[in-house]
Design an enzyme around this catalytic site. Structure first.
Site, mmCIF file in Angstrom:
data_model
loop_
_atom_site.group_PDB
_atom_site.id
_atom_site.type_symbol
_atom_site.label_atom_id
_atom_site.label_comp_id
_atom_site.label_asym_id
_atom_site.label_seq_id
_atom_site.Cartn_x
_atom_site.Cartn_y
_atom_site.Cartn_z
ATOM 1 N N ASN A 162 -46.490 89.740 28.006
ATOM 2 C CA ASN A 162 -47.731 90.514 27.895
ATOM 3 C C ASN A 162 -47.501 92.004 27.618
ATOM 4 O O ASN A 162 -48.363 92.824 27.896
ATOM 5 C CB ASN A 162 -48.607 90.361 29.145
ATOM 6 C CG ASN A 162 -49.111 88.954 29.308
ATOM 7 O OD1 ASN A 162 -49.576 88.350 28.350
ATOM 8 N ND2 ASN A 162 -49.008 88.416 30.509
ATOM 9 N N ASP B 174 -39.589 86.843 15.987
ATOM 10 C CA ASP B 174 -40.278 86.802 17.277
ATOM 11 C C ASP B 174 -39.506 85.903 18.242
ATOM 12 O O ASP B 174 -38.800 84.987 17.820
ATOM 13 C CB ASP B 174 -41.701 86.270 17.088
ATOM 14 C CG ASP B 174 -42.618 86.614 18.248
ATOM 15 O OD1 ASP B 174 -42.408 87.660 18.896
ATOM 16 O OD2 ASP B 174 -43.569 85.849 18.501
ATOM 17 N N GLU B 175 -39.652 86.146 19.537
ATOM 18 C CA GLU B 175 -39.047 85.328 20.598
ATOM 19 C C GLU B 175 -37.543 85.145 20.382
ATOM 20 O O GLU B 175 -37.001 84.050 20.522
ATOM 21 C CB GLU B 175 -39.758 83.968 20.692
ATOM 22 C CG GLU B 175 -41.254 84.048 20.910
ATOM 23 C CD GLU B 175 -41.684 84.582 22.263
ATOM 24 O OE1 GLU B 175 -40.812 84.836 23.130
ATOM 25 O OE2 GLU B 175 -42.895 84.760 22.467
ATOM 26 N N CYS C 277 -50.662 97.046 42.085
ATOM 27 C CA CYS C 277 -49.426 97.751 41.746
ATOM 28 C C CYS C 277 -49.538 98.413 40.378
ATOM 29 O O CYS C 277 -50.090 97.833 39.446
ATOM 30 C CB CYS C 277 -48.265 96.747 41.757
ATOM 31 S SG CYS C 277 -46.656 97.485 41.455
#
Length: 192
Positions: free
Chosen positions: A12, A83-84, A146
């Site tokens: 994220n 990507d990834e 947090c």
């Protein structure tokens, strides 16, 4: 001069949307982009790079037998985006380094650095070793109380944290959370 870039971040952190933005910018200028994604990650369909905000593009799926250098050499482009990258093999990263060094094409790799056990992925380790430039894409801890930077990935199954097991289990928010070190060891699961 072409370089091999490794841009890493937690889940994220906006890695995929940043990759898709770079691809759009090249294409907007009439340039060709080669997109690659690991075949193992089919969460959004085989050979698709997708952001959680709903934007997606087709990409060439990469499996263990894929030779990235040969693919790019056969169909040259102005930029290679991956990507990834954590799910790739070390030899894939060396092939991408050859794309930069021998073909003069910039390569930008996006991915996670560490798994939920706080261990490097094979592709991530190779990316760190071979990249010309390493950049962190930051995000904050998933715990709503947090505001610390997320530095770890917490795996959650059946409402409990998981710290051991197989390294790769492809999943999203239903399985993993990006957290700070404190909430990695002491998660407030009811709040996440």
């Amino acid at each position: 001069m072409a370089k091999l870039y490794y841009r890493f971040g937690q889940m994220n952190a906006s890695k995929s949307i940043q990759l898709l933005t770079v691809a759009h910018n090249y294409e907007e200028q009439g340039k060709k982009v080669s997109l690659f994604t690991p075949a193992i990650d089919a969460r959004f369909g085989q050979g698709r790079i997708a952001s959680r905000v709903g934007i997606a593009k087709h990409a060439m799926p990469v499996d263990d037998d894929t030779n990235l250098f040969e693919l790019v050499q056969e169909a040259p482009s102005d930029c290679v985006l991956v990507d990834e990258v954590q799910f790739l093999r070390a030899y894939h990263i060396r092939q991408l380094a050859r794309v930069v060094d021998q073909l003069g094409i910039p390569v930008i790799m996006y991915g996670l650095m560490k798994d939920y056990r706080n261990q490097l992925f094979e592709g991530s380790e190779a990316a760190v070793l071979w990249a010309d430039q390493i950049e962190e894409i930051k995000t904050i801890c998933a715990d709503p109380t947090c505001n610390r930077k997320a530095t770890m990935i917490l795996k959650i199954k059946d409402g409990k944290p998981v710290y051991t097991g197989e390294q790769i289990e492809v999943g999203g928010n239903e399985l993993y959370r990006s957290v700070c070190r404190r909430h990695y060891f002491h998660p407030n699961l009811a709040e996440m």
